[in-house]
Motif scaffolding. Structure first.
Motif: not given
Ligand code: FE2
Length: 383
Positions: A15-16, A176-177, A241
């Motif tokens: 997740g971001a 982490d996108p 994502d």
């Protein structure tokens, strides 16, 4: 029934924004001074400095080795372990795509097992656990941040050594996108096609299980839906994502079901000509699928459905062929080169590459046993 083992990191962050937990995770692993392993590109883009700063803010000093090259070599591992030892490091962090993680795993192997990296080629040759290890991923492709696979090029013969050992699995994988938005379209495409190859090879592997099947099909479906979008717009956060999840799922699949002749053959192209791993896989994938189709027709039909093809009313065989068409279309749409000769591959090198591909550990789980002539014919078809 055979006993099946399933390997994943202890913790995986998705997740971001999840990179913000890095220092906390270092402290949880009792790391006092990590060695940060990256490649020069990461440093140029400012990512290495960003990680050093994140650690500094938590009063964690670190040493840096950023000499990793694509298709990392035994020399990279030797340079890295020298810094690890001289700086008194006690844990590892890798930052990048496959190369930095593989190089870092090699350094970790020598840190606790000693000797030379060549000593550990093959399956489960280690006797000691690696130091605590966090892998920060910046591409949606290799899944090396979460696997037990380490691929290091032996610089003396240009053959990629596969070190497969449950002990090299990172303790923490960070996907982490936000770290993936700067990837150019060509790298997004190549790494995405690598992830697709992992999922397809795992799904038709002789070592597939119900767990790996679920991971592989979901990965294929997400890649079919989101790879084009991620290539078209790098800042499409939903696509980034979903591709991060897809590559992780594909990693879960192949880390446990292993791979097949696409990887066995593409490792030789990488070792011989230093070509990008994802591009080699993308080029070989449809050709190997065509040869494997008779061994797993029903599974290739499933892959067609996962890629969004409508197969109702078709025979199993026709549906299976639709999977290959869909893969070729995706590869074409995202701009993958369409022949090995474009990349400088020479026909006279094929016999040597065939011999090495047949010895590659990935060939063991290909759904069809292939003769040397059949493997040579695939290289020729892709030429
Ligand atoms: Fe791969």
């Amino acid at each position: 029934m055979a006993i099946e083992a399933f390997f994943v990191p202890n913790v995986s962050l998705m997740g971001a924004g999840c990179l913000s937990s890095l220092a906390e995770r270092v402290q949880m692993l009792n790391g006092k001074k990590p060695l940060l392993v990256a490649d020069g590109g990461m440093t140029q883009l400012g990512y290495t400095a960003r990680i050093v700063k994140l650690l500094e803010e938590a009063d964690i000093p670190c040493a840096v080795y950023d000499g990793t090259v694509p298709n990392p070599t035994d020399h990279n591992v030797e340079e890295g372990i020298a810094i690890y030892r001289s700086e008194g490091c006690d844990m590892l962090i890798s930052l990048g795509g496959g190369s930095a993680h593989d190089c870092c795993k090699g350094i970790g192997i020598l840190a606790t097992n000693g000797g030379n990296i060549q000593d550990y080629e093959g399956l489960d040759q280690l006797t000691q656990a690696l130091p605590p290890y966090i892998a920060i991923n910046t591409t949606a492709g290799t899944a090396s941040e979460m696997t037990r696979f380490t691929i290091i090029t032996n610089s003396s013969n240009h053959v990629k050594m596969a070190i497969v050992d449950w002990r090299v699995t990172p303790d923490v994988a960070i996907n982490d996108p936000e770290l993936m938005v700067d990837m150019p379209p060509s790298l997004t495409a190549a790494t995405g096609m690598d992830a697709l190859t992992h999922a397809v090879e795992a799904y038709v592997s002789t070592a597939a299980t119900p767990i790996t099947d679920a991971c592989a099909l979901q990965a294929i479906s997400l890649i079919g839906q989101y790879l084009r979008k991620a290539v078209a717009r790098g800042d499409d956060m939903e696509a980034r994502d979903k591709m991060a999840y897809a590559e992780y799922l594909a990693g879960m699949a192949f880390n446990n079901a292993s791979l097949g002749h696409v990887h066995a053959m593409s490792h030789q192209l990488g070792g011989f000509y230093n070509l990008p791993h994802g591009v080699c896989n993308a080029l070989l994938l449809p050709h190997v699928c065509r040869v494997n189709l008779m061994a797993r027709t029903e599974r290739f039909a499933d892959i067609a459905v996962a890629l969004g093809e409508v197969t109702e009313g078709l025979s199993e065989r026709d549906a299976a062929y639709m999977a290959i068409d869909a893969i070729e279309e995706l590869s074409h749409d995202v701009g993958i080169p369409q022949s090995l000769s474009e990349l400088g591959v020479k026909e006279e090198d094929i016999p040597t590459m065939v011999g090495n591909a047949q010895k590659d550990v990935c060939a063991l789980t290909n759904p069809r046993k292939l003769t040397d002539d059949e493997v040579a014919a695939i290289y020729l078809a892709a030429l």
